[in-house]
Structure formats: structure tokens, C-alpha cells
Design a protein around this motif. Structure first.
Motif, short mmCIF file in Angstrom:
data_model
loop_
_atom_site.label_atom_id
_atom_site.label_comp_id
_atom_site.label_asym_id
_atom_site.label_seq_id
_atom_site.Cartn_x
_atom_site.Cartn_y
_atom_site.Cartn_z
N MET A 1 2.87 -42.29 -30.41
CA MET A 1 3.22 -40.40 -30.51
C MET A 1 5.36 -40.78 -30.84
SD MET A 1 2.31 -38.61 -27.84
CE MET A 1 3.21 -38.06 -27.47
N ALA A 2 6.03 -41.95 -31.31
CA ALA A 2 6.71 -42.08 -31.21
C ALA A 2 6.56 -41.19 -32.88
CB ALA A 2 8.02 -43.42 -31.08
N LEU B 1 7.42 -34.65 -36.89
CA LEU B 1 7.51 -33.64 -36.80
C LEU B 1 8.56 -32.73 -36.62
CD1 LEU B 1 5.13 -33.08 -33.30
CD2 LEU B 1 5.06 -32.15 -36.10
N ASP B 2 9.53 -33.79 -36.54
CA ASP B 2 11.49 -33.65 -36.87
C ASP B 2 11.54 -33.08 -37.84
OD1 ASP B 2 11.87 -33.87 -34.03
OD2 ASP B 2 12.67 -36.26 -34.12
N ARG C 1 13.22 -56.60 -33.91
CA ARG C 1 12.11 -57.15 -33.45
C ARG C 1 11.59 -57.59 -34.03
NH1 ARG C 1 14.87 -53.32 -29.99
NH2 ARG C 1 14.65 -53.88 -27.66
N ARG D 1 17.90 -45.21 -34.58
CA ARG D 1 18.40 -46.11 -34.01
C ARG D 1 16.95 -46.77 -33.50
NH1 ARG D 1 20.65 -45.24 -27.78
NH2 ARG D 1 22.35 -44.42 -29.32
N HIS D 2 15.36 -45.90 -33.31
CA HIS D 2 13.90 -46.83 -33.34
C HIS D 2 13.51 -46.91 -33.67
CE1 HIS D 2 9.81 -45.29 -31.25
NE2 HIS D 2 9.72 -46.10 -32.44
N GLU E 1 15.61 -50.94 -34.50
CA GLU E 1 15.25 -51.36 -33.10
C GLU E 1 14.10 -52.21 -33.08
OE1 GLU E 1 15.24 -49.28 -29.48
OE2 GLU E 1 17.79 -49.90 -29.16
N TRP E 2 12.97 -51.29 -33.65
CA TRP E 2 11.60 -52.42 -34.61
C TRP E 2 12.10 -53.20 -35.55
CZ3 TRP E 2 7.63 -52.96 -31.74
CH2 TRP E 2 7.25 -52.46 -31.13
N ARG F 1 9.36 -34.65 -24.68
CA ARG F 1 8.61 -33.70 -25.80
C ARG F 1 9.04 -32.69 -26.06
NH1 ARG F 1 4.84 -35.65 -29.14
NH2 ARG F 1 3.79 -33.54 -28.95
N ARG G 1 13.49 -46.20 -24.82
CA ARG G 1 12.86 -45.22 -26.63
C ARG G 1 11.31 -44.86 -26.33
NH1 ARG G 1 16.92 -45.45 -26.67
NH2 ARG G 1 18.07 -46.68 -27.28
N ALA G 2 11.03 -45.39 -25.56
CA ALA G 2 9.18 -44.81 -25.24
C ALA G 2 8.98 -43.82 -23.63
CB ALA G 2 7.89 -46.33 -25.06
N MET H 1 -7.82 -53.50 -27.25
CA MET H 1 -6.65 -53.52 -27.54
C MET H 1 -5.23 -54.70 -27.28
SD MET H 1 -3.12 -51.34 -27.43
CE MET H 1 -3.49 -49.74 -26.28
N PRO I 1 -0.48 -48.68 -33.62
CA PRO I 1 -0.45 -50.35 -32.84
C PRO I 1 -1.12 -50.00 -31.42
CG PRO I 1 0.95 -50.49 -34.36
CD PRO I 1 0.99 -49.02 -35.12
N MET I 2 -0.28 -49.38 -31.26
CA MET I 2 0.02 -48.97 -29.59
C MET I 2 0.04 -47.00 -29.34
SD MET I 2 3.05 -51.13 -28.76
CE MET I 2 2.94 -50.73 -26.38
N MET I 3 -0.27 -46.60 -28.08
CA MET I 3 -0.42 -44.86 -28.11
C MET I 3 1.74 -44.36 -27.77
SD MET I 3 0.16 -42.46 -25.60
CE MET I 3 0.44 -43.23 -23.91
N GLU I 4 2.03 -45.49 -27.43
CA GLU I 4 4.02 -45.00 -26.89
C GLU I 4 3.86 -45.12 -28.55
OE1 GLU I 4 2.57 -47.34 -25.14
OE2 GLU I 4 2.51 -47.47 -23.38
N ASP J 1 10.28 -40.73 -26.09
CA ASP J 1 9.13 -40.03 -26.83
C ASP J 1 7.44 -39.30 -26.31
OD1 ASP J 1 9.97 -40.44 -29.02
OD2 ASP J 1 9.62 -42.14 -29.47
N ILE J 2 7.60 -39.44 -24.80
CA ILE J 2 6.22 -39.54 -24.31
C ILE J 2 6.09 -38.77 -23.13
CG2 ILE J 2 4.25 -40.40 -22.63
CD1 ILE J 2 4.22 -42.76 -24.92
N ASN K 1 6.29 -38.19 -33.26
CA ASN K 1 7.66 -37.63 -32.80
C ASN K 1 8.89 -36.98 -34.11
OD1 ASN K 1 6.29 -36.43 -30.09
ND2 ASN K 1 8.37 -38.36 -29.64
N TYR L 1 18.30 -40.46 -33.45
CA TYR L 1 17.70 -40.96 -33.19
C TYR L 1 16.22 -41.90 -33.71
CZ TYR L 1 13.58 -42.25 -29.35
OH TYR L 1 13.43 -42.60 -28.71
#
Lengths: 257, 95
Positions: free
Chosen positions: A44-45, A51-52, A152, A144-145, A148-149, B45, B37-38, B1, A38-41, B41-42, A48, A141
Motif C-alpha cells: 500500500m505504501a 500515485l503521488d 532499518r 521520511r518513509h 526509515e527503511w 488514504r 507510517r503503515a 508469508m 514483501p508485505m501488504m502494508e 498509508d492504509i 500510495n 512523506y
């Protein structure tokens, strides 16, 4: 077309393979979000976290190959096994669905992985203990991530609440399998090589219900649980996932670039 | 967006103990916890950080680019403010 490999059977080998499959399949599912989040941030999360998990899978497959001693390696396990030879829990092969479905699946798995890897740090098997020490920080991690979602989304708008509740209802029956122990694992538990997952159910339930309560979400009434992944009986979704994951190695065996 | 209810945050990372937090960029997040958090992550890394600050972008009071002549040009002609007119004895070493 590369032919599938068959796998030999020893308790430790099958056990490690199952944990590797959990990590690979969930990591692959997260990778499917790459470029679509939904968003770039969050893109990435998710990448990540994926990949972990794929990193954890690689270490576990490599150790499984060492235990098996049949000349297989991480790539062969990942790319040359057919569906029925995968031993992951059904939860991790559930489709991504909407963002709430993905986060709920991640939340359930990470809440398990967090206490599982922490307990596995005292495994009498030094390789598993070392993998656990690395994975525990990653899973903490992820938990936690995703927590939190979940809070929300559940306690957000009417629409986000509806989607989070629907994800909870859909995925709850897939959580029981995380705590299922196979009879052949008893020797591993007795030797403190592996942790009996049944002992993790109570702390997991406490952690998960506390977060779900903060998120104003309600647990489904039914306690009926799905199972089958650990014995190779998968949903139709895993075949589709593997056909994409394995397509290159199956079409061009031993391709490198 | 669609970015309703999603505000902009500035990210500061301290790469090593003893160094100051340094501005590395910005991101969108719904609240402070998610912004942190973001940011992790950004911007961390590749092992860049030991500590992260996130600050709401609208909390930053910026100088007006139109004022730059008034603010900065008077300093240009005052070279005596640079500590370059001293002979540093060798024994002092690296300063």
C-alpha cells in the motif's frame, strides 16, 4: 499502431517536461510493485507513493502542454513519445531490483525532491509554485518513509545490510544527474522561475549522509557520475518500461474505457 | 508469508477535532515508527484522519467472551439506567 509525437523546444517547456518525466517514470516503477511487495502494508505504501508521483506528473504534463501550445496533452506526452524524447534522470528508470534497491532509489530521489519542491514554492511562475506547494508535502512523506527503511535495512540483519550496501553502491553513480543544470536553463534560473539544482547538492548531501551514517552504510569511494537522461540518452531499461506503459495506446490509439 | 519480528498493532484514528480516536483495524509492522507510517498509508488514504494512535495488540487486555453472561446480562434488565424517563423541555434543544 499510433505514431510517436515529436516535441518542440523551448527552455521552460523542456524543463517542465523533464520534471514530469522524472515523476512519471518513478511512479510507474513503484506501480510495478503493486501486489508483489514483501508485505501488504508496504504494498500500500509503495502504491500510495506511486500515485503521488503520477499525480505530480499529470499536473506537470498539463502545464507543459499549456506552455508548448501545440495541442498536445498529458496522455500524448506519456503514451506517444519514444525513448529518446524522454528527459528523466537515469536514476528513476533503474529497475526495481530487490526491496533495498527500490528504497535506496526512492530515498535518493525523495531527498532531492524534498528540498527541490520546497525551493520551488517561491518560483515566480505561479503554476510551478502551486505544483510545488502540493508536491512538497508528498515528497516530505516519501523521504521520511524511505529514510526509515534505509536505517532499518542498513542497521538490520547481516543480509539486509549487505543488500542495502549493494543498492547504495549500485545507485550512487546515478545521483549526480539530479544536480545537473542545462545551459538553456540559465534564463529560468535568472528569472527565478526554476531553482538551480546545483545549489541543492550541499543540503542533499548533508541529509543523505546523515541517514546513511545512522544506517551504518558507507559511501562508495568513486565519485564518477552517470549522466545522459536529461539529454534523452537513456539506459536500455527505459525502452522496456515504456513498451509496457505505452502498449495499450500504441496498439489501440485513442482507446478509452 | 514470513512474519518473524513483525508484530501486530491496533490502529485508532481521530477523524475530526473533538471526536475520540476510534478503532479502525490492525496491521503488521516491525516497530512503532513503521506502524505509524503503515497506519497512515492504509487507513488515511481517503482523508479519514487528523490524528493516529497505534498500540501494540498485545498491550490490550480483553474481556473473556466466556464471561459475557456474567459481565453484560445483568445490565439488560435495568432499563431505569437509561435516561429516557425525563421530559426534556423544548427550550433545551439538542442534547
Amino acid at each position: 499502431m499510433a505514431t510517436a509525437i515529436c516535441i518542440q523546444n523551448s527552455a521552460l517547456f523542456m524543463y517542465v517536461l523533464g520534471r514530469a518525466d522524472d515523476a512519471l517514470i518513478l511512479g510507474h516503477r513503484l506501480s510495478e510493485w503493486c501486489g508483489h511487495a514483501p508485505m501488504m502494508e508496504e504494498d500500500m505504501a509503495l502504491a500510495n507513493m506511486g500515485l503521488d508521483l503520477i499525480g505530480q506528473a499529470r499536473e506537470l504534463y498539463t502545464y507543459a502542454a499549456e506552455v508548448e501550445g501545440a495541442g498536445n496533452d498529458e496522455d500524448k506526452f506519456a503514451y506517444l513519445r519514444d525513448v529518446q524524447h524522454y528527459r528523466n534522470v537515469l536514476l528513476v528508470e533503474r529497475p526495481n531490483g530487490d526491496f533495498a534497491q527500490t528504497m535506496m532509489r526512492q530515498f535518493f530521489y525523495s531527498a532531492f525532491a524534498d528540498c527541490y519542491w520546497r525551493a520551488m514554492m517561491s518560483s515566480t511562475d505561479p503554476t510551478l509554485a502551486a505544483i510545488a506547494a502540493k508536491s512538497e508535502k508528498e515528497s516530505a512523506y516519501h523521504l521520511r518513509h524511505s529514510s526509515e527503511w534505509i536505517i532499518r535495512l542498513g542497521d538490520g540483519t547481516d543480509e539486509s545490510h549487505r543488500r542495502a550496501q549493494s543498492a547504495l553502491n549500485d545507485l550512487w553513480p546515478f545521483t549526480g544527474e539530479l544536480f545537473q543544470a542545462n545551459p538553456e536553463d540559465d534564463a529560468l534560473f535568472a528569472g527565478r522561475i526554476a531553482v538551480d539544482p546545483r545549489g541543492l547538492l550541499q543540503p542533499w548531501t548533508e541529509n543523505v549522509t546523515a541517514i546513511l551514517r545512522s544506517a551504518r552504510l558507507t559511501l562508495p569511494q568513486s565519485q564518477w557520475m552517470q549522466k545522459g537522461g536529461r539529454s534523452g540518452q537513456h539506459s536500455e531499461h527505459l525502452g522496456h518500461l515504456l513498451s509496457e506503459l505505452q502498449s495499450l495506446q500504441r496498439t489501440y490509439p485513442n482507446a478509452t474505457w | 508469508m514470513t512474519v518473524q519480528n513483525i508484530s501486530l498493532w491496533e490502529v485508532f484514528i481521530r477523524s475530526r477535532n473533538g471526536l475520540a480516536h476510534k478503532h479502525v483495524g490492525s496491521l503488521h509492522a516491525a516497530d512503532a515508527a513503521l506502524a505509524l507510517r503503515a497506519a497512515r498509508d492504509i487507513y488515511t488514504r481517503r482523508g479519514e484522519g487528523l490524528s493516529i494512535w497505534v498500540v501494540p495488540s498485545n498491550a490490550i487486555i480483553a474481556s473473556d467472551p466466556a464471561d459475557k453472561e456474567m459481565l453484560f446480562e445483568p445490565a439488560m434488565s435495568k432499563i431505569y439506567r437509561h435516561p429516557t424517563f425525563y421530559d426534556v423541555p423544548d427550550e433545551v434543544g439538542h442534547m
